[in-house]
Design a protein around this motif. Structure first.
Motif, PDB file in Angstrom:
ATOM      1  N   LEU A 615     -67.933 -44.294 -64.037  1.00  0.00           N
ATOM      2  CA  LEU A 615     -67.261 -43.529 -65.085  1.00  0.00           C
ATOM      3  C   LEU A 615     -67.206 -44.347 -66.372  1.00  0.00           C
ATOM      4  N   GLN A 616     -66.750 -43.672 -67.456  1.00  0.00           N
ATOM      5  CA  GLN A 616     -66.755 -44.332 -68.757  1.00  0.00           C
ATOM      6  C   GLN A 616     -65.860 -45.560 -68.776  1.00  0.00           C
ATOM      7  N   GLN A 617     -64.750 -45.521 -68.090  1.00  0.00           N
ATOM      8  CA  GLN A 617     -63.835 -46.659 -68.072  1.00  0.00           C
ATOM      9  C   GLN A 617     -64.295 -47.671 -67.034  1.00  0.00           C
ATOM     10  N   ASN A 618     -64.508 -48.913 -67.438  1.00  0.00           N
ATOM     11  CA  ASN A 618     -65.032 -49.948 -66.533  1.00  0.00           C
ATOM     12  C   ASN A 618     -63.900 -50.568 -65.726  1.00  0.00           C
ATOM     13  N   ALA A 619     -63.281 -49.742 -64.881  1.00  0.00           N
ATOM     14  CA  ALA A 619     -62.202 -50.209 -64.017  1.00  0.00           C
ATOM     15  C   ALA A 619     -62.780 -50.615 -62.658  1.00  0.00           C
ATOM     16  N   PRO A 620     -62.101 -51.526 -61.931  1.00  0.00           N
ATOM     17  CA  PRO A 620     -62.626 -51.989 -60.641  1.00  0.00           C
ATOM     18  C   PRO A 620     -62.891 -50.864 -59.654  1.00  0.00           C
ATOM     19  N   GLU A 621     -62.074 -49.811 -59.667  1.00  0.00           N
ATOM     20  CA  GLU A 621     -62.275 -48.732 -58.693  1.00  0.00           C
ATOM     21  C   GLU A 621     -63.530 -47.910 -58.978  1.00  0.00           C
ATOM     22  N   TYR A 622     -64.119 -48.066 -60.166  1.00  0.00           N
ATOM     23  CA  TYR A 622     -65.336 -47.340 -60.503  1.00  0.00           C
ATOM     24  C   TYR A 622     -66.580 -48.230 -60.446  1.00  0.00           C
TER      25      TYR A 622
END
Length: 680
Positions: A615-622
């Motif tokens: 997804l657009q947000q580079n968060a650990p869950e993605y």
């Protein structure tokens, strides 16, 4: 399976050793070529160009178009799992819709998902595959080729005849998970100027490969061994070609192509579930013709095409009349393109080349949906361009300055109502400058892409999408060494390219599946900035080894590396501002090695892909972890009187690495294929 695989490898190597007498020199029959084909020159091209020949594809075991393209620098492949999973590419962060697939120079359109699935085009009768960034550096291009951000071209191999007026080739491949792929190729010479070529292929696989299901994102908790379901694929292809070359500078190529397929659509593996309930059925037919005529002053090309396709989607889990999901889509296109090129020689070998290209196409979409079920699109593209080659000074020798202006006019018509047409002028400027064995190059291009039918109307609710705009800058250099002899028995050559680029995309359209592979969400992301670099290297070493007999050999090494800093620049206050765009790795690369020896031919491939985000947000869950995928192909040709038999064994994902190209769509582990090809 491991025992049978080991036995197959040993058998192939033993047969290679027994056939040692085949290493002696053979007298080659005279070859007759009805139509001469030339592949792009990656060293002299003004725009970055990569080429894979049919010989390389055969040695590396490439079966479909995505196999050959995914190793090219700058390419990001999306693979939704297994043999039947959809396979699309993004080149230099521009998105799959900026990449145009052409077959023999004529663009291919696809009604499914608005994207061309590269996994559905087999390579059995391809002469070469090329990827050109910006636009192809050819003498004659269609206006569509000028309009694309990048071009992937499949060129059909022209027949070559020996003493016989025909060629017949039978092939059979089988492998893991009931993979079966028979093929037939027949070529017939008709007089001294024309020939027919027929290619037929069928592919079947259950695709029910095992994978490990991890119950937590960290992969440190419980897990279980599962098997991919609803992943069957059946594809049949018939390709008929007619080649006619009455004179040296005249060529006519007519192609008729038919494909029919069934694809079960495996769902994402989430919440302990991996079973999908959707499938699609597709039919594609197109007939096209390409006529070329070249001369001292005038060059001319005429392209014509008619294409029709049917796509049926059904959710087999919904069986009552109230919730039944069954969508039919029918698309047609009529296309005509003309290109005229005038070359004038000036004083002291200076030259000026003028080009004019005009494309017209009419597309139709019909469906069983309640809305947007009858749409037409008229597209008009025109290009005027020029190329100047000065020679007023020694340092200017070989310099090429090229510029062209593309005009786009596209209008949609729905149920008698006209939409506001899209219109834009898009310039291109390019420069190449050879200095010794180094060629410097630069180009700037303004791209404009209108949302297609599938992005706007493919589901019941129309989407309000703005056209994408992309500005491309590329600065690079190429180098090719001289063909060097070593000890009189060995030759060596090196080729390298290096390009840095900057792409700025506004109103970028992002496509991603919702809860399955068929129903997609489209949205304008906003502003995207891409800064990157592509590096390629190829080295060739060939010669003979003197040991009792003279043993010829060929070694070819290919390297590719891509760096892409592709980030969202839409809203400085947004959570995803400055984050890498979805499914675009910062680092990626490939390594290929082919070796021809008297005993066995070897092809090794390594594909390296860095971490990405779903997804657009580079968060650990993605996070989608990086991976390394390796494969090996062993083949050997045996001569039987006037015929030959080639045996091949291929091991894919050699070290059984479980990875995902798209999040929650696990790829196949180690699998193998065995093939036989009989040339009569």
């Amino acid at each position: 399976m491991k025992k049978s695989l080991t036995f197959a490898i040993l058998t192939l190597l033993c047969l290679a050793g027994v056939q040692g007498q085949d290493t002696v020199k053979r007298s080659l029959p005279e070859i007759s070529i009805v139509q001469q084909q030339t592949k792009p020159n990656a060293v002299l091209a003004q725009t970055p160009t990569q080429v894979v020949t049919s010989e390389t594809m055969e040695k590396l075991g490439d079966a479909v178009l995505s196999d050959a393209v995914k190793r090219m620098a700058g390419v990001t492949l999306k693979d939704y799992g297994g043999i039947g999973g959809i396979k699309t590419i993004s080149v230099r962060g521009l998105g799959s819709q900026f990449s145009t697939l052409t077959v023999d120079g004529v663009a291919v359109t696809d009604c499914q998902n608005g994207q061309v699935d590269l996994g559905r085009y087999t390579l059995g009768n391809s002469g070469h595959i090329s990827l050109s960034n910006g636009q192809p550096d050819n003498k004659l291009n269609s206006a569509r080729a000028y309009a694309a951000g990048s071009i992937v071209n499949m060129e059909t191999a022209a027949p070559q005849f020996g003493a016989k007026p025909f060629n017949l080739q039978l092939g059979m491949e089988g492998g893991s998970y009931t993979y079966l792929s028979p093929a037939l190729s027949f070529q017939q010479k008709i007089g001294s100027h024309s020939s027919l070529a027929l290619w037929c292929n069928y592919t079947h696989s259950e695709g029910n490969y095992p994978f490990t299901l991890y119950y937590t994102p960290s992969h440190n908790d419980s897990c279980s061994r599962e098997r991919r379901e609803n992943s069957q694929v059946r594809i049949g292809t018939v390709d008929l070609n007619y080649f006619y070359a009455p004179r040296k500078h005249q060529q006519l190529h007519v192609k008729m192509h038919y494909m029919q397929g069934y694809h079960a659509l495996p769902g994402p593996v989430v919440y302990y579930a991996s079973r999908g309930t959707e499938h699609s059925e597709e039919q594609l037919f197109f007939a096209q013709a390409r006529y070329k005529q070249t001369g001292k002053r005038w060059d001319f090309q005429l392209l014509g095409k008619y294409q029709q396709g049917t796509d049926i989607y059904e959710d087999t889990a919904a069986r009552n009349a109230e919730h039944l999901i069954h969508n039919d889509y029918h698309q047609q296109e009529e296309y005509l393109s003309q290109t005229l090129r005038y070359h004038t020689g000036g004083a002291k070998n200076e030259s000026l080349i003028m080009t004019l290209a005009l494309d017209q196409s009419l597309s139709h979409l019909q469906s069983n949906l309640s809305r947007h079920n009858q749409v037409q699109r008229l597209s008009l593209l025109g290009v005027v361009g020029g190329e100047y080659q000065p020679s007023f000074a020694p340092w200017a020798k070989g310099v090429r300055l090229k510029a062209n202006l593309l005009g786009t006019w596209i209008g949609d018509y729905e149920m008698g109502q006209n939409s506001t047409p899209y219109a834009k002028w898009s310039p291109y400027i390019g420069l190449s400058w050879p200095i010794g064995r180094i060629v410097l190059r630069y180009f700037y291009k303004d791209n404009y892409r209108v949302p297609n039918f599938n992005e706007l109307y493919y589901f019941t609710v129309g989407r309000d999408l703005r056209p994408e705009k992309a500005l491309q800058h590329n600065l690079g250099a190429t180098y090719q060494s001289r063909l060097t002899e070593l000890n009189g028995q060995h030759t060596m050559q090196h080729t390298a390219t290096f390009d840095i680029y900057r792409n700025h995309v506004s109103d970028k359209i992002i496509a991603y599946p919702t809860n399955n592979m068929y129903l997609w969400t489209m949205k304008n992301l906003g502003q995207v900035e891409v800064v990157g670099a592509d590096l390629t290297y190829s080295g060739m070493l060939s010669g003979i080894i003197a040991h009792q007999n003279y043993w010829p050999y060929d070694l070819c090494l290919g390297l590719g590396y891509t760096y892409q800093y592709a980030v969202d620049r839409t809203d400085p206050a947004g959570k995803s501002y400055g984050h890498q765009i979805p499914y675009t790795p910062r680092h990626s690369g490939s390594i290929t090695l082919t070796a021809n020896t008297p005993w066995v031919d070897i092809g090794l491939t390594t594909l390296l892909t860095g971490k990405r985000y779903s997804l657009q947000q580079n968060a650990p869950e993605y996070l989608v972890k990086g991976f390394v995928d390796q494969g090996i192909t062993l083949s050997r040709k045996f001569y039987l009187k006037q015929t030959s038999l080639t045996a091949k064994i291929q091991i894919l994902n050699l070290f059984d690495i479980q990875y995902e190209v798209v999040k929650n769509y696990p790829m196949m582990g180690r699998n193998f294929r065995i093939g036989l090809t009989w040339i009569i």
